[in-house]
Design an enzyme around this catalytic site. Structure first.
Site, PDB file in Angstrom:
ATOM      1  N   GLY A  31       0.821  -1.210   0.000  1.00 16.50           N
ATOM      2  CA  GLY A  31       0.000   0.000   0.000  1.00 16.50           C
ATOM      3  C   GLY A  31       0.852   1.255   0.000  1.00 16.50           C
ATOM      4  O   GLY A  31       0.890   1.995   0.969  1.00 16.50           O
ATOM      5  N   ASN A  89      -5.045   3.492  10.967  1.00 25.69           N
ATOM      6  CA  ASN A  89      -5.782   4.130  12.048  1.00 25.69           C
ATOM      7  C   ASN A  89      -6.640   3.111  12.789  1.00 25.69           C
ATOM      8  O   ASN A  89      -6.845   1.993  12.326  1.00 25.69           O
ATOM      9  CB  ASN A  89      -6.662   5.249  11.487  1.00 25.69           C
ATOM     10  CG  ASN A  89      -5.925   6.582  11.512  1.00 25.69           C
ATOM     11  OD1 ASN A  89      -5.067   6.808  12.371  1.00 25.69           O
ATOM     12  ND2 ASN A  89      -6.263   7.472  10.594  1.00 25.69           N
ATOM     13  N   LYS A 121      -5.569   8.653  20.042  1.00 22.79           N
ATOM     14  CA  LYS A 121      -5.634   8.993  18.615  1.00 22.79           C
ATOM     15  C   LYS A 121      -7.053   8.776  18.085  1.00 22.79           C
ATOM     16  O   LYS A 121      -7.562   9.559  17.277  1.00 22.79           O
ATOM     17  CB  LYS A 121      -4.624   8.114  17.851  1.00 22.79           C
ATOM     18  CG  LYS A 121      -4.646   8.286  16.332  1.00 22.79           C
ATOM     19  CD  LYS A 121      -3.644   9.278  15.842  1.00 22.79           C
ATOM     20  CE  LYS A 121      -3.878   9.787  14.429  1.00 22.79           C
ATOM     21  NZ  LYS A 121      -3.455   8.907  13.369  1.00 22.79           N
ATOM     22  N   GLU A 170     -13.154   5.302   6.131  1.00 20.58           N
ATOM     23  CA  GLU A 170     -12.784   4.454   7.280  1.00 20.58           C
ATOM     24  C   GLU A 170     -13.760   4.652   8.451  1.00 20.58           C
ATOM     25  O   GLU A 170     -13.338   4.771   9.599  1.00 20.58           O
ATOM     26  CB  GLU A 170     -11.348   4.765   7.710  1.00 20.58           C
ATOM     27  CG  GLU A 170     -10.301   4.304   6.706  1.00 20.58           C
ATOM     28  CD  GLU A 170      -8.868   4.497   7.201  1.00 20.58           C
ATOM     29  OE1 GLU A 170      -8.524   5.613   7.644  1.00 20.58           O
ATOM     30  OE2 GLU A 170      -8.100   3.518   7.153  1.00 20.58           O
TER      31      GLU A 170
END
Ligand SMILES: NC(=O)c1ccc[n+]([C@@H]2O[C@H](COP(=O)([O-])OP(=O)(O)OC[C@H]3O[C@@H](n4cnc5c(N)ncnc54)[C@H](OP(=O)(O)O)[C@@H]3O)[C@@H](O)[C@H]2O)c1
Length: 301
Positions: free
Chosen positions: A13, A106, A183, A264
């Site tokens: 990726g 993430n 996060k 996402e």
């Protein structure tokens, strides 16, 4: 035992994050072999660095798992979370008995996402705090110095040894769960941008700021129930950090919406509702955000 002079790395990726990481690794004297595993072909990497310089690199690029010629020491996956199935196709030929998988994505489910494909003890979760944007195939702008946070331990230290430059600083933590949920609090609240079709400056609306605070508070409640050590001030920090960002900045969720890609929403919002539900922690704001974002993706398809 990996020989430090001949470390081989495959980056699955090579987008904004994968391309940035690969470009910096191309400079590392420890990395003897660097392979990019791409979905769309690219000829080279050209990465604008935070100091205004540029890294040009021409690692080997593969576009099909059948082209892999054997296992590597490290596989770094940096696809979006919704592209895990495609990323997983690379793992069989790339992972040998001593290979490790680092997941640069993430969310808080790095290990769970790849555990169906690789033994969990070979997977290293990585929290990426690196602002980077793709401007074309292999053309990336690495905006500011960033960090790659990993759990302390043998695998974390081996990963950290690959990164020596201040622009991409490895951070070892003995409280990874807290770092990951911190996060996530920021990321979940960022959904307001994709939902309103506005960049970060939308936080200037008092109602939106309150909504972001509420979404982050739900994240704090679920994270705490799972063992993360999150302070009461985290939701306020999320709003302040968004206020401090350039008002025209576009987070990656909103960037995906603008580009007509999948989003996402599962890793950033639905996860909070999914993990909160069995714990009895109410998460109506994140559940609604995930539902609306998923419906947008559905109507675009
Ligand atoms: N960008 C940031 O500033 C940033 C900051 C922090 C965290 N993150 C997180 O880091 C992760 C990666 O984000 P990103 O911004 O780098 O995404 P991105 O720019 O969209 O890059 C993802 C890359 O994965 C490739 N890909 C998808 N399926 C593949 C497959 N089956 N085989 C090989 N390659 C495949 C895509 O190929 P195509 O070229 O065909 O699309 C693309 O090059 C995400 O979880 C994101 O949330 C990003």
């Amino acid at each position: 035992m990996i020989d430090a002079t001949t470390i081989s790395v495959a980056v699955v990726g090579p987008g904004a994050i994968g391309g940035t990481v690969a470009a910096w690794l191309s400079r590392s004297p420890l990395v003897g072999r660097l392979i990019l595993c791409a979905r769309s072909s690219l000829e080279r990497l050209s990465v604008e660095t935070p100091d205004g310089g540029r890294i040009e690199a021409t690692p080997m690029v593969l576009t099909c798992p059948d082209q892999v010629e054997g296992p590597v020491d490290w596989v770094l996956v940096a696809t979006k979370t919704y592209d895990v199935a495609g990323a997983a196709a690379w793992l069989k030929p790339l992972m040998g008995p001593d290979s490790r998988l680092a997941v640069l994505q993430n969310g808080v489910e790095h290990v769970e996402r790849f555990a169906p494909f690789v033994p969990a003890d070979r997977i290293l979760p990585v929290i990426v705090d690196v602002p980077a944007e793709r401007e074309g195939p292999g053309m990336i702008r690495h905006r500011r110095n960033g960090t790659l946070t990993v759990p302390k331990g043998e695998a974390g230290e081996a990963f950290a040894a690959l990164f020596r430059e201040e622009a991409l600083r490895p951070v070892l933590t003995d409280d990874f769960i807290t770092a990951a949920w911190t996060k996530l609090a920021l990321n979940c609240a960022g959904a307001v941008c994709a939902l309103t079709g506005q960049p970060s400056g939308v936080v200037a609306s008092p109602g939106v700021a309150e909504l972001m605070r509420g979404m982050a508070a739900e994240c704090v409640a679920v994270g705490r129930a799972l063992g993360a050590d999150l302070g009461d001030d985290l939701p306020g920090w999320v709003v302040e950090r968004t206020r401090a960002s350039p008002p025209d900045s576009v987070n990656s969720l909103y960037g995906d919406r603008l580009a007509g890609r999948s989003m996402e929403w599962d890793a950033r919002n639905a996860v909070i509702a999914r993990l909160g539900e069995p714990l009895g922690v109410p998460t109506p704001l994140n559940a609604m955000a995930a539902t609306l974002l998923s419906a947008m993706g559905w109507s675009l398809a």
